[in-house]
Design a protein around this motif. Structure first.
Motif, PDB file in Angstrom:
ATOM      1  N   ALA A  12       0.828  -1.213   0.000  1.00  0.00           N
ATOM      2  CA  ALA A  12       0.000   0.000   0.000  1.00  0.00           C
ATOM      3  C   ALA A  12       0.862   1.262   0.000  1.00  0.00           C
ATOM      4  CB  ALA A  12      -0.930  -0.003   1.201  1.00  0.00           C
ATOM      5  N   GLU A  13       1.939   1.265   0.749  1.00  0.00           N
ATOM      6  CA  GLU A  13       2.834   2.425   0.769  1.00  0.00           C
ATOM      7  C   GLU A  13       3.477   2.643  -0.592  1.00  0.00           C
ATOM      8  OE1 GLU A  13       5.506   1.538   3.940  1.00  0.00           O
ATOM      9  OE2 GLU A  13       4.177   2.380   5.470  1.00  0.00           O
ATOM     10  N   ASP A  14       3.909   1.561  -1.244  1.00  0.00           N
ATOM     11  CA  ASP A  14       4.490   1.676  -2.585  1.00  0.00           C
ATOM     12  C   ASP A  14       3.477   2.221  -3.578  1.00  0.00           C
ATOM     13  OD1 ASP A  14       6.820   0.627  -1.567  1.00  0.00           O
ATOM     14  OD2 ASP A  14       6.501  -1.391  -2.387  1.00  0.00           O
ATOM     15  N   ALA A  15       2.240   1.750  -3.479  1.00  0.00           N
ATOM     16  CA  ALA A  15       1.192   2.204  -4.393  1.00  0.00           C
ATOM     17  C   ALA A  15       0.896   3.686  -4.188  1.00  0.00           C
ATOM     18  CB  ALA A  15      -0.065   1.376  -4.193  1.00  0.00           C
ATOM     19  N   MET A  16       0.802   4.112  -2.943  1.00  0.00           N
ATOM     20  CA  MET A  16       0.508   5.521  -2.680  1.00  0.00           C
ATOM     21  C   MET A  16       1.660   6.423  -3.110  1.00  0.00           C
ATOM     22  SD  MET A  16      -2.535   5.566  -1.827  1.00  0.00           S
ATOM     23  CE  MET A  16      -2.600   7.319  -1.576  1.00  0.00           C
ATOM     24  N   ALA A  17       2.896   5.973  -2.917  1.00  0.00           N
ATOM     25  CA  ALA A  17       4.046   6.768  -3.354  1.00  0.00           C
ATOM     26  C   ALA A  17       4.071   6.884  -4.875  1.00  0.00           C
ATOM     27  CB  ALA A  17       5.337   6.129  -2.849  1.00  0.00           C
ATOM     28  N   ALA A  18       3.811   5.785  -5.567  1.00  0.00           N
ATOM     29  CA  ALA A  18       3.788   5.820  -7.031  1.00  0.00           C
ATOM     30  C   ALA A  18       2.641   6.683  -7.537  1.00  0.00           C
ATOM     31  CB  ALA A  18       3.661   4.401  -7.581  1.00  0.00           C
ATOM     32  N   PHE A  19       1.481   6.574  -6.897  1.00  0.00           N
ATOM     33  CA  PHE A  19       0.316   7.353  -7.298  1.00  0.00           C
ATOM     34  C   PHE A  19       0.559   8.845  -7.118  1.00  0.00           C
ATOM     35  CE2 PHE A  19      -3.915   9.152  -6.658  1.00  0.00           C
ATOM     36  CZ  PHE A  19      -4.588   8.634  -7.750  1.00  0.00           C
ATOM     37  N   SER A  20       1.077   9.234  -5.965  1.00  0.00           N
ATOM     38  CA  SER A  20       1.297  10.663  -5.718  1.00  0.00           C
ATOM     39  C   SER A  20       2.411  11.214  -6.595  1.00  0.00           C
ATOM     40  CB  SER A  20       1.602  10.921  -4.249  1.00  0.00           C
ATOM     41  OG  SER A  20       2.810  10.298  -3.880  1.00  0.00           O
ATOM     42  N   SER A  21       3.400  10.394  -6.920  1.00  0.00           N
ATOM     43  CA  SER A  21       4.469  10.832  -7.804  1.00  0.00           C
ATOM     44  C   SER A  21       3.973  11.014  -9.236  1.00  0.00           C
ATOM     45  CB  SER A  21       5.607   9.813  -7.779  1.00  0.00           C
ATOM     46  OG  SER A  21       6.563  10.120  -8.766  1.00  0.00           O
ATOM     47  N   ALA A  22       3.113  10.131  -9.674  1.00  0.00           N
ATOM     48  CA  ALA A  22       2.627  10.182 -11.051  1.00  0.00           C
ATOM     49  C   ALA A  22       1.705  11.363 -11.303  1.00  0.00           C
ATOM     50  CB  ALA A  22       1.894   8.886 -11.385  1.00  0.00           C
ATOM     51  N   PHE A  23       1.008  11.828 -10.272  1.00  0.00           N
ATOM     52  CA  PHE A  23       0.018  12.871 -10.474  1.00  0.00           C
ATOM     53  C   PHE A  23       0.458  14.241  -9.972  1.00  0.00           C
ATOM     54  CE2 PHE A  23      -2.435   9.046 -10.969  1.00  0.00           C
ATOM     55  CZ  PHE A  23      -3.132   9.344 -12.122  1.00  0.00           C
ATOM     56  N   LYS A  24       1.756  14.493  -9.949  1.00  0.00           N
ATOM     57  CA  LYS A  24       2.232  15.833  -9.632  1.00  0.00           C
ATOM     58  C   LYS A  24       1.942  16.738 -10.834  1.00  0.00           C
ATOM     59  CE  LYS A  24       5.950  14.642  -6.526  1.00  0.00           C
ATOM     60  NZ  LYS A  24       7.392  14.557  -6.333  1.00  0.00           N
ATOM     61  N   PRO A  25       1.344  17.886 -10.601  1.00  0.00           N
ATOM     62  CA  PRO A  25       1.022  18.778 -11.712  1.00  0.00           C
ATOM     63  C   PRO A  25       2.276  19.261 -12.442  1.00  0.00           C
ATOM     64  CG  PRO A  25      -0.091  19.460  -9.712  1.00  0.00           C
ATOM     65  CD  PRO A  25       0.868  18.386  -9.333  1.00  0.00           C
ATOM     66  N   GLY A  26       2.234  19.194 -13.762  1.00  0.00           N
ATOM     67  CA  GLY A  26       3.328  19.697 -14.576  1.00  0.00           C
ATOM     68  C   GLY A  26       4.531  18.790 -14.669  1.00  0.00           C
ATOM     69  N   LYS A  27       4.448  17.577 -14.185  1.00  0.00           N
ATOM     70  CA  LYS A  27       5.599  16.680 -14.186  1.00  0.00           C
ATOM     71  C   LYS A  27       5.969  16.233 -15.590  1.00  0.00           C
ATOM     72  CE  LYS A  27       7.436  12.483 -12.244  1.00  0.00           C
ATOM     73  NZ  LYS A  27       7.235  11.350 -11.393  1.00  0.00           N
ATOM     74  N   HIS A  28       4.982  16.004 -16.429  1.00  0.00           N
ATOM     75  CA  HIS A  28       5.240  15.509 -17.773  1.00  0.00           C
ATOM     76  C   HIS A  28       4.825  16.537 -18.814  1.00  0.00           C
ATOM     77  CE1 HIS A  28       6.053  11.536 -16.218  1.00  0.00           C
ATOM     78  NE2 HIS A  28       4.954  11.624 -15.484  1.00  0.00           N
ATOM     79  N   ILE A  29       5.555  16.572 -19.898  1.00  0.00           N
ATOM     80  CA  ILE A  29       5.246  17.503 -20.975  1.00  0.00           C
ATOM     81  C   ILE A  29       3.932  17.151 -21.657  1.00  0.00           C
ATOM     82  CG2 ILE A  29       6.508  16.287 -22.761  1.00  0.00           C
ATOM     83  CD1 ILE A  29       7.436  19.120 -23.719  1.00  0.00           C
ATOM     84  N   ILE A  30       3.497  15.924 -21.491  1.00  0.00           N
ATOM     85  CA  ILE A  30       2.251  15.493 -22.115  1.00  0.00           C
ATOM     86  C   ILE A  30       1.049  16.249 -21.544  1.00  0.00           C
ATOM     87  CG2 ILE A  30       1.653  13.582 -20.595  1.00  0.00           C
ATOM     88  CD1 ILE A  30       1.132  11.956 -23.178  1.00  0.00           C
ATOM     89  N   GLU A  31       1.186  16.786 -20.344  1.00  0.00           N
ATOM     90  CA  GLU A  31       0.111  17.586 -19.763  1.00  0.00           C
ATOM     91  C   GLU A  31      -0.044  18.917 -20.500  1.00  0.00           C
ATOM     92  OE1 GLU A  31       0.634  18.022 -15.555  1.00  0.00           O
ATOM     93  OE2 GLU A  31       1.245  15.936 -15.389  1.00  0.00           O
ATOM     94  N   THR A  32       1.074  19.453 -20.972  1.00  0.00           N
ATOM     95  CA  THR A  32       1.050  20.717 -21.700  1.00  0.00           C
ATOM     96  C   THR A  32       0.643  20.503 -23.153  1.00  0.00           C
ATOM     97  OG1 THR A  32       2.840  21.479 -20.285  1.00  0.00           O
ATOM     98  CG2 THR A  32       2.410  22.756 -22.257  1.00  0.00           C
ATOM     99  N   LEU A  33       1.144  19.419 -23.743  1.00  0.00           N
ATOM    100  CA  LEU A  33       0.865  19.100 -25.138  1.00  0.00           C
ATOM    101  C   LEU A  33       0.187  17.730 -25.227  1.00  0.00           C
ATOM    102  CD1 LEU A  33       4.353  20.148 -26.519  1.00  0.00           C
ATOM    103  CD2 LEU A  33       2.249  21.479 -26.630  1.00  0.00           C
ATOM    104  N   PRO A  34      -1.124  17.662 -25.042  1.00  0.00           N
ATOM    105  CA  PRO A  34      -1.818  16.373 -25.023  1.00  0.00           C
ATOM    106  C   PRO A  34      -1.688  15.586 -26.328  1.00  0.00           C
ATOM    107  CG  PRO A  34      -3.251  18.112 -24.215  1.00  0.00           C
ATOM    108  CD  PRO A  34      -2.025  18.764 -24.742  1.00  0.00           C
ATOM    109  N   ILE A  35      -1.334  16.238 -27.416  1.00  0.00           N
ATOM    110  CA  ILE A  35      -1.165  15.551 -28.696  1.00  0.00           C
ATOM    111  C   ILE A  35      -0.040  14.514 -28.624  1.00  0.00           C
ATOM    112  CG2 ILE A  35       0.436  17.204 -29.704  1.00  0.00           C
ATOM    113  CD1 ILE A  35      -2.441  15.717 -31.643  1.00  0.00           C
ATOM    114  N   LEU A  36       0.864  14.662 -27.665  1.00  0.00           N
ATOM    115  CA  LEU A  36       1.977  13.720 -27.525  1.00  0.00           C
ATOM    116  C   LEU A  36       1.518  12.303 -27.193  1.00  0.00           C
ATOM    117  CD1 LEU A  36       4.664  15.786 -25.609  1.00  0.00           C
ATOM    118  CD2 LEU A  36       4.676  15.124 -28.001  1.00  0.00           C
TER     119      LEU A  36
END
Length: 78
Positions: A12-36
């Motif tokens: 559960a701790e691993d899952a929550m750490a991965a989940f919170s890491s994946a959903f940090k705002p602005g972490k990936h360029i795909i958020e800015t350019l969804p066409i990617l």
């Protein structure tokens, strides 16, 4: 509890750490350019996002499946 084969709290701790890491705002360029998301995986921005998404999926499936399988095994043995 100490004799348990699996560490449910650790899963559960691993899952929550991965989940919170994946959903940090602005972490990936795909958020800015969804066409990617339609680009092939060899494109630099798309490969990192897809790799992290696959790892998150494995972690979330483990969080779902490990306790379920343990419960089903316990029911069969009882």
């Amino acid at each position: 509890v100490d004799d348990a084969k699996e560490d449910y709290v650790g899963i559960a701790e691993d899952a929550m750490a991965a989940f919170s890491s994946a959903f940090k705002p602005g972490k990936h360029i795909i958020e800015t350019l969804p066409i990617l998301r339609f680009f092939p995986s060899w494109v630099s921005g798309a490969s990192e996002f897809r790799r992290e998404a696959a790892e998150l999926m494995r972690t979330m499936l483990k969080l779902r499946d490990v306790p379920w399988e343990a419960a089903m095994d316990a029911m069969v043995r009882a």
